[in-house]
Design a protein around this motif. Structure first.
Motif, PDB file in Angstrom:
ATOM      1  N   ALA A 122      41.804  56.195  37.936  1.00 36.62           N
ATOM      2  CA  ALA A 122      41.994  55.578  36.616  1.00 36.62           C
ATOM      3  C   ALA A 122      42.729  54.245  36.745  1.00 36.62           C
ATOM      4  O   ALA A 122      42.363  53.256  36.084  1.00 36.62           O
ATOM      5  N   ILE A 123      43.727  54.192  37.602  1.00 34.80           N
ATOM      6  CA  ILE A 123      44.467  52.942  37.816  1.00 34.80           C
ATOM      7  C   ILE A 123      43.550  51.889  38.422  1.00 34.80           C
ATOM      8  O   ILE A 123      43.548  50.731  37.995  1.00 34.80           O
ATOM      9  N   LEU A 124      42.749  52.283  39.412  1.00 33.88           N
ATOM     10  CA  LEU A 124      41.830  51.352  40.046  1.00 33.88           C
ATOM     11  C   LEU A 124      40.815  50.822  39.043  1.00 33.88           C
ATOM     12  O   LEU A 124      40.535  49.618  38.999  1.00 33.88           O
ATOM     13  N   SER A 125      40.276  51.696  38.202  1.00 38.32           N
ATOM     14  CA  SER A 125      39.306  51.267  37.193  1.00 38.32           C
ATOM     15  C   SER A 125      39.918  50.266  36.229  1.00 38.32           C
ATOM     16  O   SER A 125      39.309  49.244  35.903  1.00 38.32           O
ATOM     17  N   ALA A 126      41.141  50.552  35.769  1.00 38.22           N
ATOM     18  CA  ALA A 126      41.820  49.646  34.850  1.00 38.22           C
ATOM     19  C   ALA A 126      42.115  48.307  35.524  1.00 38.22           C
ATOM     20  O   ALA A 126      41.956  47.241  34.913  1.00 38.22           O
ATOM     21  N   THR A 127      42.502  48.342  36.787  1.00 41.50           N
ATOM     22  CA  THR A 127      42.797  47.117  37.524  1.00 41.50           C
ATOM     23  C   THR A 127      41.537  46.273  37.697  1.00 41.50           C
ATOM     24  O   THR A 127      41.565  45.052  37.512  1.00 41.50           O
ATOM     25  N   LEU A 128      40.439  46.925  38.043  1.00 41.02           N
ATOM     26  CA  LEU A 128      39.179  46.188  38.194  1.00 41.02           C
ATOM     27  C   LEU A 128      38.721  45.578  36.871  1.00 41.02           C
ATOM     28  O   LEU A 128      38.211  44.461  36.834  1.00 41.02           O
ATOM     29  N   GLU A 129      38.930  46.310  35.789  1.00 42.51           N
ATOM     30  CA  GLU A 129      38.573  45.801  34.473  1.00 42.51           C
ATOM     31  C   GLU A 129      39.404  44.561  34.129  1.00 42.51           C
ATOM     32  O   GLU A 129      38.868  43.564  33.635  1.00 42.51           O
ATOM     33  N   LEU A 130      40.705  44.620  34.406  1.00 43.82           N
ATOM     34  CA  LEU A 130      41.563  43.455  34.162  1.00 43.82           C
ATOM     35  C   LEU A 130      41.120  42.262  35.011  1.00 43.82           C
ATOM     36  O   LEU A 130      41.086  41.122  34.543  1.00 43.82           O
ATOM     37  N   TYR A 131      40.768  42.524  36.254  1.00 42.78           N
ATOM     38  CA  TYR A 131      40.315  41.467  37.147  1.00 42.78           C
ATOM     39  C   TYR A 131      39.031  40.829  36.617  1.00 42.78           C
ATOM     40  O   TYR A 131      38.892  39.607  36.606  1.00 42.78           O
ATOM     41  N   GLN A 132      38.098  41.653  36.166  1.00 46.64           N
ATOM     42  CA  GLN A 132      36.838  41.127  35.627  1.00 46.64           C
ATOM     43  C   GLN A 132      37.088  40.302  34.373  1.00 46.64           C
ATOM     44  O   GLN A 132      36.482  39.237  34.184  1.00 46.64           O
ATOM     45  N   ASP A 133      37.993  40.761  33.509  1.00 46.65           N
ATOM     46  CA  ASP A 133      38.347  39.987  32.314  1.00 46.65           C
ATOM     47  C   ASP A 133      38.958  38.647  32.706  1.00 46.65           C
ATOM     48  O   ASP A 133      38.659  37.613  32.096  1.00 46.65           O
ATOM     49  N   TYR A 134      39.799  38.644  33.703  1.00 46.80           N
ATOM     50  CA  TYR A 134      40.433  37.415  34.195  1.00 46.80           C
ATOM     51  C   TYR A 134      39.389  36.459  34.739  1.00 46.80           C
ATOM     52  O   TYR A 134      39.416  35.254  34.444  1.00 46.80           O
ATOM     53  N   GLN A 135      38.467  36.984  35.538  1.00 42.29           N
ATOM     54  CA  GLN A 135      37.405  36.146  36.091  1.00 42.29           C
ATOM     55  C   GLN A 135      36.536  35.550  34.988  1.00 42.29           C
ATOM     56  O   GLN A 135      36.178  34.373  35.037  1.00 42.29           O
ATOM     57  N   GLU A 136      36.228  36.342  33.983  1.00 40.08           N
ATOM     58  CA  GLU A 136      35.434  35.859  32.852  1.00 40.08           C
ATOM     59  C   GLU A 136      36.177  34.749  32.106  1.00 40.08           C
ATOM     60  O   GLU A 136      35.599  33.739  31.728  1.00 40.08           O
ATOM     61  N   MET A 137      37.489  34.939  31.927  1.00 38.33           N
ATOM     62  CA  MET A 137      38.305  33.926  31.268  1.00 38.33           C
ATOM     63  C   MET A 137      38.274  32.621  32.070  1.00 38.33           C
ATOM     64  O   MET A 137      38.121  31.531  31.523  1.00 38.33           O
ATOM     65  N   LEU A 138      38.397  32.732  33.388  1.00 44.77           N
ATOM     66  CA  LEU A 138      38.357  31.537  34.243  1.00 44.77           C
ATOM     67  C   LEU A 138      36.994  30.847  34.187  1.00 44.77           C
ATOM     68  O   LEU A 138      36.909  29.628  34.122  1.00 44.77           O
ATOM     69  N   ASP A 139      35.937  31.648  34.197  1.00 42.35           N
ATOM     70  CA  ASP A 139      34.584  31.098  34.140  1.00 42.35           C
ATOM     71  C   ASP A 139      34.340  30.346  32.826  1.00 42.35           C
ATOM     72  O   ASP A 139      33.708  29.306  32.803  1.00 42.35           O
ATOM     73  N   ASN A 140      34.878  30.886  31.738  1.00 41.70           N
ATOM     74  CA  ASN A 140      34.711  30.249  30.420  1.00 41.70           C
ATOM     75  C   ASN A 140      35.566  29.021  30.251  1.00 41.70           C
ATOM     76  O   ASN A 140      35.274  28.160  29.431  1.00 41.70           O
ATOM     77  N   ALA A 141      36.623  28.914  31.036  1.00 40.70           N
ATOM     78  CA  ALA A 141      37.520  27.755  30.931  1.00 40.70           C
ATOM     79  C   ALA A 141      36.928  26.514  31.600  1.00 40.70           C
ATOM     80  O   ALA A 141      37.348  25.412  31.333  1.00 40.70           O
ATOM     81  N   VAL A 142      35.963  26.710  32.461  1.00 40.60           N
ATOM     82  CA  VAL A 142      35.386  25.576  33.216  1.00 40.60           C
ATOM     83  C   VAL A 142      34.322  24.859  32.439  1.00 40.60           C
ATOM     84  O   VAL A 142      33.692  25.190  31.579  1.00 40.60           O
ATOM     85  N   VAL A 179      45.326  62.101  55.618  1.00 40.79           N
ATOM     86  CA  VAL A 179      44.288  62.454  54.661  1.00 40.79           C
ATOM     87  C   VAL A 179      43.866  61.181  53.931  1.00 40.79           C
ATOM     88  O   VAL A 179      44.689  60.520  53.292  1.00 40.79           O
ATOM     89  N   CYS A 180      42.581  60.847  54.060  1.00 44.55           N
ATOM     90  CA  CYS A 180      42.013  59.653  53.420  1.00 44.55           C
ATOM     91  C   CYS A 180      40.979  60.100  52.402  1.00 44.55           C
ATOM     92  O   CYS A 180      40.059  60.850  52.732  1.00 44.55           O
ATOM     93  N   MET A 181      41.138  59.627  51.186  1.00 41.19           N
ATOM     94  CA  MET A 181      40.264  60.018  50.085  1.00 41.19           C
ATOM     95  C   MET A 181      39.518  58.803  49.555  1.00 41.19           C
ATOM     96  O   MET A 181      39.923  57.661  49.784  1.00 41.19           O
ATOM     97  N   PRO A 182      38.409  59.052  48.836  1.00 40.07           N
ATOM     98  CA  PRO A 182      37.679  57.929  48.244  1.00 40.07           C
ATOM     99  C   PRO A 182      38.599  57.055  47.382  1.00 40.07           C
ATOM    100  O   PRO A 182      39.589  57.532  46.826  1.00 40.07           O
ATOM    101  N   GLU A 183      38.264  55.793  47.320  1.00 42.13           N
ATOM    102  CA  GLU A 183      38.976  54.797  46.518  1.00 42.13           C
ATOM    103  C   GLU A 183      40.357  54.466  47.063  1.00 42.13           C
ATOM    104  O   GLU A 183      41.233  54.009  46.340  1.00 42.13           O
TER     105      GLU A 183
END
Length: 120
Positions: A100-120, A37-41
């Motif tokens: 919900a876990i996937l959404s939270a993980t993606l949000e953390l990833y986006q925050d991390y990417q933003e932090m990296l972008d601002n550090a440059v 059984v394969c479900m979305p996400e």
């Protein structure tokens, strides 16, 4: 009640939730569960279907243990229409939690990417 009747209900109910219940076969490997059984996400669950009163064979139980050891949920004996409905209830909740876990993980990833972008 035949196993094919239980299987048909499972396939229909999974489809109603937006997923697919693929007939699972693995040539050369005995005892694999009947359905993947394969479900979305990205949720994947294995399901063993049986006619009422039937139980999994030893090689099936062994294969279930192998899959669980790899981290996959395995429902080892769905043997009635009521068991299908119980599985579908669990699956719906499990998918909500995974979403919900996937959404939270993606949000953390986006925050991390933003932090990296601002550090440059």
């Amino acid at each position: 009640m035949l196993e094919k009747d239980i299987e048909a209900r499972l396939v229909r109910k999974v489809r109603e939730l937006g997923g697919k219940a693929y007939k699972f076969e693995s040539p050369g490997t005995l005892g694999v569960p009947d359905r993947l059984v394969c479900m979305p996400e990205g949720t994947a669950v294995f399901v063993e279907l049986k006619a009422p009163g039937k139980t999994p064979r030893p090689n099936q139980l062994h294969r279930h243990q192998e899959l669980r050891a790899l981290g996959f949920p395995v429902f080892g004996c769905v043997d009635s229409l009521e068991a299908v409905d119980a599985f579908i209830g669990w699956l719906d909740l499990f998918c909500q939690i995974n979403s919900a876990i996937l959404s939270a993980t993606l949000e953390l990833y986006q925050d991390y990417q933003e932090m990296l972008d601002n550090a440059v």
